[in-house]
Write an enzyme that holds these catalytic residues in place. Structure first.
Site, PDB file in Angstrom:
ATOM      1  N   GLU A  42      43.391  40.571  36.173  1.00  0.00           N
ATOM      2  CA  GLU A  42      41.940  40.130  35.554  1.00  0.00           C
ATOM      3  C   GLU A  42      41.111  40.082  36.690  1.00  0.00           C
ATOM      4  O   GLU A  42      41.080  39.457  37.807  1.00  0.00           O
ATOM      5  CB  GLU A  42      42.351  38.285  35.458  1.00  0.00           C
ATOM      6  CG  GLU A  42      43.491  38.102  34.202  1.00  0.00           C
ATOM      7  CD  GLU A  42      42.926  38.514  32.922  1.00  0.00           C
ATOM      8  OE1 GLU A  42      41.699  38.714  32.639  1.00  0.00           O
ATOM      9  OE2 GLU A  42      43.692  38.816  32.059  1.00  0.00           O
ATOM     10  N   CYS A  88      34.358  33.882  36.699  1.00  0.00           N
ATOM     11  CA  CYS A  88      34.338  35.173  36.298  1.00  0.00           C
ATOM     12  C   CYS A  88      33.820  35.449  35.049  1.00  0.00           C
ATOM     13  O   CYS A  88      33.535  36.587  34.712  1.00  0.00           O
ATOM     14  CB  CYS A  88      35.841  35.606  36.155  1.00  0.00           C
ATOM     15  SG  CYS A  88      36.975  34.507  34.910  1.00  0.00           S
TER      16      CYS A  88
HETATM   17  P1  NAP Z   1      40.274  38.389  45.998  1.00  0.00           P
HETATM   18  O1  NAP Z   1      39.835  38.535  47.313  1.00  0.00           O
HETATM   19  O2  NAP Z   1      40.556  39.820  45.495  1.00  0.00           O
HETATM   20  O3  NAP Z   1      41.845  37.557  46.212  1.00  0.00           O
HETATM   21  C1  NAP Z   1      42.388  37.265  45.048  1.00  0.00           C
HETATM   22  C2  NAP Z   1      43.741  36.904  45.423  1.00  0.00           C
HETATM   23  O4  NAP Z   1      44.583  38.165  46.049  1.00  0.00           O
HETATM   24  C3  NAP Z   1      44.210  35.974  46.568  1.00  0.00           C
HETATM   25  O5  NAP Z   1      45.185  35.033  46.116  1.00  0.00           O
HETATM   26  C4  NAP Z   1      44.284  36.879  47.829  1.00  0.00           C
HETATM   27  O6  NAP Z   1      44.825  35.971  48.639  1.00  0.00           O
HETATM   28  C5  NAP Z   1      45.178  37.870  47.105  1.00  0.00           C
HETATM   29  N1  NAP Z   1      45.396  39.101  47.863  1.00  0.00           N
HETATM   30  C6  NAP Z   1      44.300  39.862  48.475  1.00  0.00           C
HETATM   31  N2  NAP Z   1      44.713  41.006  49.205  1.00  0.00           N
HETATM   32  C7  NAP Z   1      45.933  40.927  48.552  1.00  0.00           C
HETATM   33  C8  NAP Z   1      47.160  42.087  48.638  1.00  0.00           C
HETATM   34  N3  NAP Z   1      46.829  43.145  49.690  1.00  0.00           N
HETATM   35  N4  NAP Z   1      48.326  41.865  47.984  1.00  0.00           N
HETATM   36  C9  NAP Z   1      48.539  40.861  47.270  1.00  0.00           C
HETATM   37  N5  NAP Z   1      47.408  39.693  47.186  1.00  0.00           N
HETATM   38  C10 NAP Z   1      46.507  39.950  47.813  1.00  0.00           C
HETATM   39  O7  NAP Z   1      39.556  37.726  44.972  1.00  0.00           O
HETATM   40  P2  NAP Z   1      38.882  36.142  45.211  1.00  0.00           P
HETATM   41  O8  NAP Z   1      37.583  36.234  46.186  1.00  0.00           O
HETATM   42  O9  NAP Z   1      39.846  35.261  45.543  1.00  0.00           O
HETATM   43  O10 NAP Z   1      38.149  35.946  43.992  1.00  0.00           O
HETATM   44  C11 NAP Z   1      36.975  36.271  43.410  1.00  0.00           C
HETATM   45  C12 NAP Z   1      37.159  37.423  42.469  1.00  0.00           C
HETATM   46  O11 NAP Z   1      37.712  37.158  41.348  1.00  0.00           O
HETATM   47  C13 NAP Z   1      35.805  37.645  41.773  1.00  0.00           C
HETATM   48  O12 NAP Z   1      35.348  38.934  41.739  1.00  0.00           O
HETATM   49  C14 NAP Z   1      35.945  37.109  40.388  1.00  0.00           C
HETATM   50  O13 NAP Z   1      35.255  37.793  39.402  1.00  0.00           O
HETATM   51  C15 NAP Z   1      37.434  37.367  39.919  1.00  0.00           C
HETATM   52  N6  NAP Z   1      37.669  36.403  39.174  1.00  0.00           N
HETATM   53  C16 NAP Z   1      38.277  37.007  37.928  1.00  0.00           C
HETATM   54  C17 NAP Z   1      38.924  36.236  36.966  1.00  0.00           C
HETATM   55  C18 NAP Z   1      39.619  36.653  35.421  1.00  0.00           C
HETATM   56  O14 NAP Z   1      40.175  35.872  35.137  1.00  0.00           O
HETATM   57  N7  NAP Z   1      39.155  37.869  35.055  1.00  0.00           N
HETATM   58  C19 NAP Z   1      38.915  34.865  37.184  1.00  0.00           C
HETATM   59  C20 NAP Z   1      38.658  34.253  38.355  1.00  0.00           C
HETATM   60  C21 NAP Z   1      38.022  35.184  39.410  1.00  0.00           C
HETATM   61  P3  NAP Z   1      44.232  35.394  50.099  1.00  0.00           P
HETATM   62  O15 NAP Z   1      43.201  34.570  49.479  1.00  0.00           O
HETATM   63  O16 NAP Z   1      45.443  35.191  50.929  1.00  0.00           O
HETATM   64  O17 NAP Z   1      43.568  36.579  50.767  1.00  0.00           O
END
Ligand code: NAP
Length: 513
Positions: free
Chosen positions: A254, A293
């Site tokens: 997602e 999102c």
């Molecule tokens: P993110 O930086 O991609 O992080 C998301 C999750 O992935 C966090 O728990 C992060 O952990 C983890 N993560 C990071 N690198 C990883 C790796 N190499 N292996 C495994 N896990 C890893 O995103 P964010 O800044 O938290 O969220 C914002 C984004 O999410 C926006 O682009 C938004 O559009 C999207 N979003 C989408 C939805 C949907 O339902 N489609 C809903 C909400 C948000 P850490 O925090 O520990 O780095």
């Protein structure tokens, strides 16, 4: 300061790798970390201890467990809303959207599940004759996969993200290892504590990893799955992880989305459908400081309506004061963490190369407070790629004028490359039909606003448990929720072929199917 712990292999483990801050004043509010934790042991513990215990329960029992959990989390609602303020920077309304969304989804799955009865499988379609007569027949069923579900969540919905995923996995009979976004993990950790303290979830069926994912994905096998919510870049890393690929671990992504709102050129300013569009777009821009999102990023609007709509939207946005969420008068709180503030600022600067500011504009920090004024932009070039490709994850939306034809509305919307939700505003059924069919393949959900439903409408930014959530292309290609469809990811569909009497008696549909 809170010392957040992970709950793995039956015990709590603390860590200090990361410091979590209050985005209103920069104060440190919590610490957590996953260094040194044995994540391979946690995967095995989930598979060997949690899975069998959960699968020994019927659907009815698992549904009752979800209902109990919804009540247990609701009990600490006020405490969670406070934590969401000091860590995520949420207003009370923002916090409720997250926390009540989470408990509401648990309760919804409790109600979907109680209709499934005491079987060990889910029925999938009808029996079909395969032989010369119906004696040799086939049918499909779905059974829980004997692995673990790794849930990796984004920072913006620490409660809902965790609970909506867990609701589907648990009802299906699959144990969970849940990892929140680290920067706002305080709420998720408190929910995790409450889940464990409730004693409702069998040992091993719920584990919680607070901090980086470390080497977790290295330990997954073919029966395990990863349901991820976050940025497209991290999603790509997860699905191209060598072990995930080698083991064919199931992955659901997602990711982000440049959601479009499209207005029909026949709308009359001041009428119900016009006002509905104003209210929904203003809500999306301000709720959770635009860190949602499903929030509208692109307002695709006929040229003849742009100026009036911009004027009315600016007036609507004035009803949403920006400031410290501790003061209940404020409706727009800071963005969640310093990295977010920098990303919003640099992203907005790129949008400004091809747009004019109608209200708001490039944010400047006020002391440590990460406040961003709701910012409405108007494209000077509706074709500029950056408008359709760059998600600025804050209170920002851009008016993108079009010539008023349906084909142009569809084309501009679909330039987002795949989205979570597209919202349409029209009182013309023919217009709606044509635009729905044009945008449908590129979106997970199409929300159709009109005066016929305005009074009862739930906003397009709301993700509802009965409807699917996810979207093709850049939105990740995943699908969550959608009632019992949400269990598909956690179950294996198997085709059974044999004597029709056995299939109907032992693997037939329940009365409720
Ligand atoms: P993110 O930086 O991609 O992080 C998301 C999750 O992935 C966090 O728990 C992060 O952990 C983890 N993560 C990071 N690198 C990883 C790796 N190499 N292996 C495994 N896990 C890893 O995103 P964010 O800044 O938290 O969220 C914002 C984004 O999410 C926006 O682009 C938004 O559009 C999207 N979003 C989408 C939805 C949907 O339902 N489609 C809903 C909400 C948000 P850490 O925090 O520990 O780095």
């Amino acid at each position: 300061m809170h010392n957040l712990k992970s709950y793995l292999s039956g015990s709590w483990h603390s860590g200090t790798d990361s410091t979590l801050v209050n985005p209103m004043n920069g104060e440190a509010v919590a610490q957590c970390g996953s260094s040194g934790l044995d994540l391979g042991a946690a995967v095995t513990y989930g598979q060997d201890v949690g899975g069998p215990a959960l699968r020994a329960m019927s659907f009815t029992e698992r549904a009752a467990m979800l209902k109990g959990l919804a009540a247990a989390v609701h009990e600490i609602r006020d405490e969670l809303l406070d934590l969401a303020r000091i860590n995520g920077g949420n207003t009370r309304g923002d916090g409720k959207f997250d926390v009540d969304g989470g408990t509401g989804t648990l309760a919804a799955y409790a109600s979907f599940g109680k209709r499934l009865g005491d079987r060990a499988y889910l029925s999938d379609g009808d029996t079909v004759q395969l032989g010369r007569t119906a004696r040799f027949s086939g049918r499909h069923v779905r059974v829980p996969r004997p692995g673990v579900a790794v849930h990796i969540n984004a920072f913006n919905f620490p409660a809902w993200g965790m609970l909506e995923k867990a609701a589907c996995a648990w009802l299906a009979g699959v144990p969970v290892i849940s990892k929140p976004g680290t920067s706002t993990a305080l709420v998720a950790w408190r929910v995790a504590e409450q889940i464990v303290a409730s004693g409702l979830v069998p040992e091993g069926a719920f584990q919680f990893l607070c901090g980086s994912a470390g080497d977790l994905l290295d330990h997954l096998g073919p029966m395990d799955g990863v349901a991820f919510t976050g940025s497209a870049q991290t999603g790509l890393k997860i699905k191209s992880h060598p072990n995930v690929q080698a083991q064919n671990v199931r992955v659901n992504i997602e990711a982000d989305s440049l959601n479009g709102a499209v207005l029909d050129g026949d709308l009359e300013p001041g009428e119900e459908t016009w006002n509905l569009a104003l209210l929904n777009i203003a809500t999306d821009m301000t709720q959770k400081a635009g860190q949602k999102c499903t929030a509208v990023r692109r307002i695709v609007i006929p040229e003849n309506l742009v100026d009036q709509f911009a004027e009315d939207l600016v007036a609507e946005l004035k009803r949403f004061p920006v400031g410290d969420p501790a003061d209940r008068v404020n409706r727009v709180a800071p963005v969640a963490h310093p990295g977010q503030f920098d990303d919003v600022k640099s992203g907005m600067a790129k949008l400004l190369e091809v747009s004019d500011v109608i209200c708001g504009g490039l944010p400047e920090k006020e002391g440590e407070a990460l406040l961003v004024q709701p910012t409405l932009l108007k494209a000077t070039d509706s074709e500029a790629s950056v408008l359709h490709e760059l998600e600025v994850f804050g209170p920002v939306a851009t008016l993108i004028p079009y010539d008023g034809t349906r084909s142009e509305a569809i084309r501009l919307c679909n330039r987002g490359g795949g989205g979570l939700v597209c919202s349409l505003y029209s009182d013309d059924a023919k217009w709606a039909e044509e635009v729905v069919l044009g945008v449908a393949p590129w979106h997970g959900r199409v929300w159709i606003g009109s005066k016929r439903m305005a009074e009862q409408a739930l906003a397009p930014g709301m993700v509802l448990p009965a409807m699917v959530h996810g979207g093709p292309g850049r939105a990740g290609g995943g699908e969550e929720l959608g009632g019992l469809r949400g269990l598909d990811f956690y179950t294996q569909r198997v085709a059974l072929e044999g004597f029709s009497g056995l299939l109907d008696q032992r693997f037939g549909p329940a009365e409720q199917d």
